[in-house]
Scaffold this motif. Sequence first.
Motif, mmCIF file in Angstrom:
data_model
loop_
_atom_site.group_PDB
_atom_site.id
_atom_site.type_symbol
_atom_site.label_atom_id
_atom_site.label_comp_id
_atom_site.label_asym_id
_atom_site.label_seq_id
_atom_site.Cartn_x
_atom_site.Cartn_y
_atom_site.Cartn_z
ATOM 1 N N MET A 1 35.006 -10.403 -25.817
ATOM 2 C CA MET A 1 36.368 -10.168 -25.354
ATOM 3 C C MET A 1 37.278 -11.320 -25.737
ATOM 4 N N ARG A 11 49.361 -3.321 -18.859
ATOM 5 C CA ARG A 11 48.100 -2.695 -18.472
ATOM 6 C C ARG A 11 48.222 -1.175 -18.407
ATOM 7 N N VAL A 14 44.017 3.560 -15.166
ATOM 8 C CA VAL A 14 42.662 4.049 -15.424
ATOM 9 C C VAL A 14 42.283 5.081 -14.367
ATOM 10 N N ILE A 53 41.607 -0.706 -7.404
ATOM 11 C CA ILE A 53 41.442 -1.984 -8.103
ATOM 12 C C ILE A 53 40.109 -2.662 -7.750
ATOM 13 N N ASP A 54 39.523 -2.294 -6.619
ATOM 14 C CA ASP A 54 38.289 -2.969 -6.204
ATOM 15 C C ASP A 54 37.081 -2.036 -6.155
ATOM 16 N N GLU A 55 37.155 -0.869 -6.768
ATOM 17 C CA GLU A 55 35.985 0.013 -6.750
ATOM 18 C C GLU A 55 35.462 0.236 -8.167
ATOM 19 N N SER A 56 34.157 0.472 -8.275
ATOM 20 C CA SER A 56 33.564 0.726 -9.583
ATOM 21 C C SER A 56 33.980 2.116 -10.065
ATOM 22 N N LEU A 57 33.791 2.362 -11.360
ATOM 23 C CA LEU A 57 34.169 3.666 -11.919
ATOM 24 C C LEU A 57 33.383 4.790 -11.249
ATOM 25 N N GLN A 78 27.739 9.006 -16.813
ATOM 26 C CA GLN A 78 28.970 8.776 -17.576
ATOM 27 C C GLN A 78 28.919 9.567 -18.879
ATOM 28 N N GLY B 83 32.589 -1.038 -15.741
ATOM 29 C CA GLY B 83 33.748 -1.193 -14.865
ATOM 30 C C GLY B 83 33.462 -1.879 -13.548
ATOM 31 N N PRO B 85 33.825 -4.147 -10.622
ATOM 32 C CA PRO B 85 35.056 -4.856 -10.249
ATOM 33 C C PRO B 85 34.986 -6.377 -10.427
ATOM 34 N N ARG B 87 33.259 -8.108 -12.887
ATOM 35 C CA ARG B 87 32.661 -8.536 -14.156
ATOM 36 C C ARG B 87 33.476 -9.578 -14.926
ATOM 37 N N ASP B 88 34.742 -9.748 -14.570
ATOM 38 C CA ASP B 88 35.570 -10.775 -15.186
ATOM 39 C C ASP B 88 36.121 -11.656 -14.071
ATOM 40 N N ARG B 92 40.669 -7.749 -12.603
ATOM 41 C CA ARG B 92 39.883 -6.548 -12.853
ATOM 42 C C ARG B 92 40.001 -6.175 -14.332
ATOM 43 N N VAL B 93 38.884 -6.189 -15.021
ATOM 44 C CA VAL B 93 38.871 -5.804 -16.437
ATOM 45 C C VAL B 93 37.795 -4.753 -16.673
ATOM 46 N N ILE B 94 38.207 -3.595 -17.133
ATOM 47 C CA ILE B 94 37.272 -2.520 -17.484
ATOM 48 C C ILE B 94 37.096 -2.562 -19.004
#
Lengths: 225, 225
Positions: A1, A11, A14, A53-57, A78, B83, B85, B87-88, B92-94
């Motif tokens: 990255m 941004r 999503v 903003i604070d939850e996983s996909l 996925q 994704g 929450p 990981r960065d 928050r970066v997906i």
Amino acid sequence: MAGYDASKFERPSVTVDVILFTVKDDDLKVLLVKRNVDPFKDMWAIPGGFVKIDESLEDAAKRELLEETNVRDVYLEQLYTFGDPKRDPRTRVITAAYFALVNAEKFKLKASTDVKDVNWFSMFDLPELAFDHKKIVEYALKRLRWKMEYTTVAFSLLPEKFTLTQLQKIYEIILDKSLDKRNFRKKIKALELVKEVQEFQEEVAHRPARLYTKNKKIGEIVEIF
Amino acid sequence: MAGYDASKFERPSVTVDVILFTVKDDDLKVLLVKRNVDPFKDMWAIPGGFVKIDESLEDAAKRELLEETNVRDVYLEQLYTFGDPKRDPRTRVITAAYFALVNAEKFKLKASTDVKDVNWFSMFDLPELAFDHKKIVEYALKRLRWKMEYTTVAFSLLPEKFTLTQLQKIYEIILDKSLDKRNFRKKIKALELVKEVQEFQEEVAHRPARLYTKNKKIGEIVEIF
């Protein structure tokens, strides 16, 4: 990255979308919701919504599915992330699509939050869909067919005990073609996909059919066709 | 998708990362860049960066790869979107990860923009990686091995004409195990993966080895193991 200051970049939004397939009334069906808000108000769409903003996909996918359709406890996989810059008329929206196969009998559908209806639709007779959801659903069907041919995923659409006729029917419906009964049974048995149970299906019109249960884990890779 | 006003939701940043694999010096290698900026300054990472608001995910992946490593004209396949929450450490970066298999000889690597170095690293002896890139690289390796066993993707690592020994070596290196030569050749021939060319490899120390060329499209599905 790249290491630029993240805040310098505009941004995108999503979202997650969830494609749920089932076999019901001898047909391959997909779960759709009727939108209650713009854009595409009153059109059918795949259930889904914005990722918090604070939850996983995956958590977002499960939450949206539950909120909009009352479907819970589904194993999601996925599928693909769709990021065409023009796929949403409002703003840049990137969506991570998830998909699953379920036994429809298990769920009591109920529309809520921002949808006004929820229902199963035949994959072979879809209404017009919002956004690029037609493309997403078609991609999911491709993946599903691929998985049917190369894995044991079909079992997730059957009750614990089933007849070989039921299993064949699942294949015929999803692949949308008829299969030779003798060849089908030979393959299933050669691959040891199923094992006999000491029970028979009670059916008035026919002689009782042997029941089977799966002999492999759901999703295991085997080359069926 | 839920129909809330998209602007009401706090937006995550979205990046793309590119995992490039090659086989070189009898080893499976992955392309890494040395970061020139915080966070994780001076650590090795997968090439990648922020998606511009008006470019597709795949265009972003190609642009970042070119900018950071000088690698171009690569066929990329979407791998998975990560994704988590946390990981960065910044925000928050997906990230949508892409991957590809390439013939390393084709490229002249050159570090630029925000990286200070670029190089191929053995997958079996990786340095510590920035962010969750170790997890991403390991997921890519799993996918690569899977694709080696079920598709003809191995051809993308070979020159147009190759010996069966070279083909077997590619499999042995990536699967990290030795294969029985007779069984391997029997399978490759039974599946009609290759066809003979009327040429032989010139090698001083051995008798000349027959050259082959691929007989299937790259990526075609065949159950090899």
